[in-house]
Design a protein around this motif. Structure first.
Motif, PDB file in Angstrom:
ATOM      1  N   THR A 174       0.850  -1.177   0.000  1.00  0.00           N
ATOM      2  CA  THR A 174       0.000   0.000   0.000  1.00  0.00           C
ATOM      3  C   THR A 174       0.894   1.239   0.000  1.00  0.00           C
ATOM      4  OG1 THR A 174      -0.065   0.117   2.411  1.00  0.00           O
ATOM      5  CG2 THR A 174      -1.759  -1.241   1.334  1.00  0.00           C
ATOM      6  N   PRO A 175       0.353   2.401  -0.357  1.00  0.00           N
ATOM      7  CA  PRO A 175       1.192   3.613  -0.329  1.00  0.00           C
ATOM      8  C   PRO A 175       1.807   3.898   1.044  1.00  0.00           C
ATOM      9  CG  PRO A 175      -0.797   4.027  -1.575  1.00  0.00           C
ATOM     10  CD  PRO A 175      -0.956   2.665  -0.964  1.00  0.00           C
ATOM     11  N   GLY A 176       1.092   3.604   2.112  1.00  0.00           N
ATOM     12  CA  GLY A 176       1.652   3.789   3.454  1.00  0.00           C
ATOM     13  C   GLY A 176       2.839   2.885   3.704  1.00  0.00           C
ATOM     14  N   LEU A 177       2.748   1.640   3.264  1.00  0.00           N
ATOM     15  CA  LEU A 177       3.862   0.708   3.443  1.00  0.00           C
ATOM     16  C   LEU A 177       5.041   1.082   2.554  1.00  0.00           C
ATOM     17  CD1 LEU A 177       1.971  -2.676   3.773  1.00  0.00           C
ATOM     18  CD2 LEU A 177       3.244  -1.477   5.546  1.00  0.00           C
ATOM     19  N   VAL A 178       4.775   1.589   1.352  1.00  0.00           N
ATOM     20  CA  VAL A 178       5.869   2.052   0.487  1.00  0.00           C
ATOM     21  C   VAL A 178       6.587   3.207   1.174  1.00  0.00           C
ATOM     22  CG1 VAL A 178       6.414   3.176  -1.705  1.00  0.00           C
ATOM     23  CG2 VAL A 178       4.861   1.228  -1.666  1.00  0.00           C
ATOM     24  N   PHE A 179       5.823   4.135   1.758  1.00  0.00           N
ATOM     25  CA  PHE A 179       6.433   5.248   2.498  1.00  0.00           C
ATOM     26  C   PHE A 179       7.297   4.725   3.636  1.00  0.00           C
ATOM     27  CE2 PHE A 179       6.408   8.034   6.173  1.00  0.00           C
ATOM     28  CZ  PHE A 179       7.005   9.165   5.644  1.00  0.00           C
ATOM     29  N   LEU A 180       6.794   3.766   4.408  1.00  0.00           N
ATOM     30  CA  LEU A 180       7.571   3.227   5.527  1.00  0.00           C
ATOM     31  C   LEU A 180       8.811   2.482   5.040  1.00  0.00           C
ATOM     32  CD1 LEU A 180       4.818   2.076   8.037  1.00  0.00           C
ATOM     33  CD2 LEU A 180       6.393   4.001   8.248  1.00  0.00           C
ATOM     34  N   ASP A 181       8.711   1.786   3.906  1.00  0.00           N
ATOM     35  CA  ASP A 181       9.896   1.135   3.333  1.00  0.00           C
ATOM     36  C   ASP A 181      10.958   2.166   2.983  1.00  0.00           C
ATOM     37  OD1 ASP A 181       8.867  -1.422   3.546  1.00  0.00           O
ATOM     38  OD2 ASP A 181       8.163  -1.502   1.469  1.00  0.00           O
ATOM     39  N   ILE A 182      10.534   3.249   2.329  1.00  0.00           N
ATOM     40  CA  ILE A 182      11.479   4.299   1.958  1.00  0.00           C
ATOM     41  C   ILE A 182      12.062   4.943   3.210  1.00  0.00           C
ATOM     42  CG2 ILE A 182      11.659   6.581   0.871  1.00  0.00           C
ATOM     43  CD1 ILE A 182       9.611   5.547  -1.215  1.00  0.00           C
ATOM     44  N   PHE A 183      11.231   5.182   4.216  1.00  0.00           N
ATOM     45  CA  PHE A 183      11.716   5.732   5.480  1.00  0.00           C
ATOM     46  C   PHE A 183      12.738   4.805   6.119  1.00  0.00           C
ATOM     47  CE2 PHE A 183      11.403   5.818  10.114  1.00  0.00           C
ATOM     48  CZ  PHE A 183      11.784   7.131  10.367  1.00  0.00           C
ATOM     49  N   LEU A 184      12.451   3.521   6.113  1.00  0.00           N
ATOM     50  CA  LEU A 184      13.346   2.547   6.723  1.00  0.00           C
ATOM     51  C   LEU A 184      14.697   2.513   6.026  1.00  0.00           C
ATOM     52  CD1 LEU A 184      13.538   0.303   8.863  1.00  0.00           C
ATOM     53  CD2 LEU A 184      12.681  -1.273   7.151  1.00  0.00           C
ATOM     54  N   ILE A 185      14.701   2.543   4.704  1.00  0.00           N
ATOM     55  CA  ILE A 185      15.960   2.528   3.954  1.00  0.00           C
ATOM     56  C   ILE A 185      16.735   3.821   4.210  1.00  0.00           C
ATOM     57  CG2 ILE A 185      16.966   2.554   1.639  1.00  0.00           C
ATOM     58  CD1 ILE A 185      14.579   0.755   0.777  1.00  0.00           C
ATOM     59  N   THR A 186      16.044   4.947   4.231  1.00  0.00           N
ATOM     60  CA  THR A 186      16.694   6.244   4.372  1.00  0.00           C
ATOM     61  C   THR A 186      17.099   6.526   5.818  1.00  0.00           C
ATOM     62  OG1 THR A 186      15.405   7.019   2.496  1.00  0.00           O
ATOM     63  CG2 THR A 186      16.388   8.707   3.863  1.00  0.00           C
ATOM     64  N   PHE A 187      16.521   5.859   6.772  1.00  0.00           N
ATOM     65  CA  PHE A 187      16.802   6.099   8.184  1.00  0.00           C
ATOM     66  C   PHE A 187      18.237   5.767   8.550  1.00  0.00           C
ATOM     67  CE2 PHE A 187      16.657   4.806  12.696  1.00  0.00           C
ATOM     68  CZ  PHE A 187      16.243   6.011  13.236  1.00  0.00           C
ATOM     69  N   THR A 188      18.796   4.742   7.966  1.00  0.00           N
ATOM     70  CA  THR A 188      20.161   4.356   8.285  1.00  0.00           C
ATOM     71  C   THR A 188      21.136   5.256   7.526  1.00  0.00           C
ATOM     72  OG1 THR A 188      20.096   2.655   6.592  1.00  0.00           O
ATOM     73  CG2 THR A 188      19.585   1.971   8.834  1.00  0.00           C
ATOM     74  N   PRO A 189      22.267   5.619   8.131  1.00  0.00           N
ATOM     75  CA  PRO A 189      23.174   6.603   7.520  1.00  0.00           C
ATOM     76  C   PRO A 189      23.850   6.163   6.228  1.00  0.00           C
ATOM     77  CG  PRO A 189      23.702   6.274   9.840  1.00  0.00           C
ATOM     78  CD  PRO A 189      22.670   5.264   9.477  1.00  0.00           C
ATOM     79  N   LYS A 190      23.938   4.890   5.959  1.00  0.00           N
ATOM     80  CA  LYS A 190      24.660   4.428   4.775  1.00  0.00           C
ATOM     81  C   LYS A 190      23.806   4.334   3.521  1.00  0.00           C
ATOM     82  CE  LYS A 190      28.105   1.596   7.135  1.00  0.00           C
ATOM     83  NZ  LYS A 190      28.698   0.266   7.133  1.00  0.00           N
ATOM     84  N   THR A 191      22.498   4.479   3.639  1.00  0.00           N
ATOM     85  CA  THR A 191      21.616   4.315   2.475  1.00  0.00           C
ATOM     86  C   THR A 191      20.585   5.437   2.418  1.00  0.00           C
ATOM     87  OG1 THR A 191      20.141   2.883   3.740  1.00  0.00           O
ATOM     88  CG2 THR A 191      21.830   1.800   2.410  1.00  0.00           C
ATOM     89  N   ILE A 192      20.184   5.762   1.193  1.00  0.00           N
ATOM     90  CA  ILE A 192      19.105   6.725   0.986  1.00  0.00           C
ATOM     91  C   ILE A 192      18.412   6.369  -0.324  1.00  0.00           C
ATOM     92  CG2 ILE A 192      20.559   8.429  -0.167  1.00  0.00           C
ATOM     93  CD1 ILE A 192      18.808  10.571   1.250  1.00  0.00           C
ATOM     94  N   VAL A 193      17.109   6.441  -0.324  1.00  0.00           N
ATOM     95  CA  VAL A 193      16.344   6.189  -1.550  1.00  0.00           C
ATOM     96  C   VAL A 193      16.388   7.470  -2.376  1.00  0.00           C
ATOM     97  CG1 VAL A 193      14.085   5.647  -2.522  1.00  0.00           C
ATOM     98  CG2 VAL A 193      14.860   4.484  -0.462  1.00  0.00           C
ATOM     99  N   THR A 194      16.891   7.364  -3.596  1.00  0.00           N
ATOM    100  CA  THR A 194      16.965   8.536  -4.467  1.00  0.00           C
ATOM    101  C   THR A 194      15.770   8.630  -5.403  1.00  0.00           C
ATOM    102  OG1 THR A 194      18.317   7.321  -6.058  1.00  0.00           O
ATOM    103  CG2 THR A 194      19.474   8.627  -4.403  1.00  0.00           C
ATOM    104  N   LYS A 195      15.133   7.493  -5.684  1.00  0.00           N
ATOM    105  CA  LYS A 195      13.983   7.523  -6.585  1.00  0.00           C
ATOM    106  C   LYS A 195      13.130   6.279  -6.369  1.00  0.00           C
ATOM    107  CE  LYS A 195      12.717   8.448 -11.286  1.00  0.00           C
ATOM    108  NZ  LYS A 195      13.121   8.887 -12.585  1.00  0.00           N
TER     109      LYS A 195
END
Length: 141
Positions: free
Chosen positions: A92-113
């Motif tokens: 769902t869009p909420g889960l996609v947002f949380l996935d992106i948040f989870l990836i971006t939360f750690t200092p070594k990774t960030i979702v660019t697109k």
């Protein structure tokens, strides 16, 4: 209302408070009104299980983020790359947002697109290992 609807409202309120950084009574009322008025999508029965899994992954990510931050400070990470990660099916869009948040939360990774066809572009920093062997006073690679 089912549990997923409550989780969606809580997520929307959390995003609202992160964006406004204001916990006055009027802002809380506005945030609740917006969270309730935004349209809801259809949810599947397995969505609650996915929500709980993502919330658990966020709890696990907090100490991981601290460890990665300390590691970056102590040992330089001089290599970076961009990789494609597949979005889990039926998100769902909420889960996609949380996935992106989870990836971006750690200092070594960030979702660019985020690609609508089911992929995240993730920028990662890594510690590149050298194949250096010292022999006497000279280095060979």
């Amino acid at each position: 209302m089912d549990a997923i609807a409550y989780l969606n409202i809580i997520l929307r309120l959390a995003i609202w408070f992160l964006l406004t950084a204001d916990f006055s009574l009027s802002n809380i009322i506005i945030g609740v009104a917006i969270a309730l008025l935004l349209p809801r999508g259809a949810t599947s029965p397995s969505a609650l299980k996915d929500w709980l899994r993502v919330l658990w992954e966020i709890i696990i990510a907090i100490p991981q983020a601290y460890m990665e931050a300390i590691e970056i400070m102590l040992r330089p990470h001089n290599h970076e790359d961009i990789v494609q990660e597949r979005v889990k099916p039926c998100r769902t869009p909420g889960l996609v947002f949380l996935d992106i948040f989870l990836i971006t939360f750690t200092p070594k990774t960030i979702v660019t697109k985020y690609h609508e066809n089911g992929w995240y572009e993730v920028h990662r920093v890594k510690r590149k290992r050298r194949n250096t062997v010292r022999q006497g006073d000279r280095e060979t690679r």
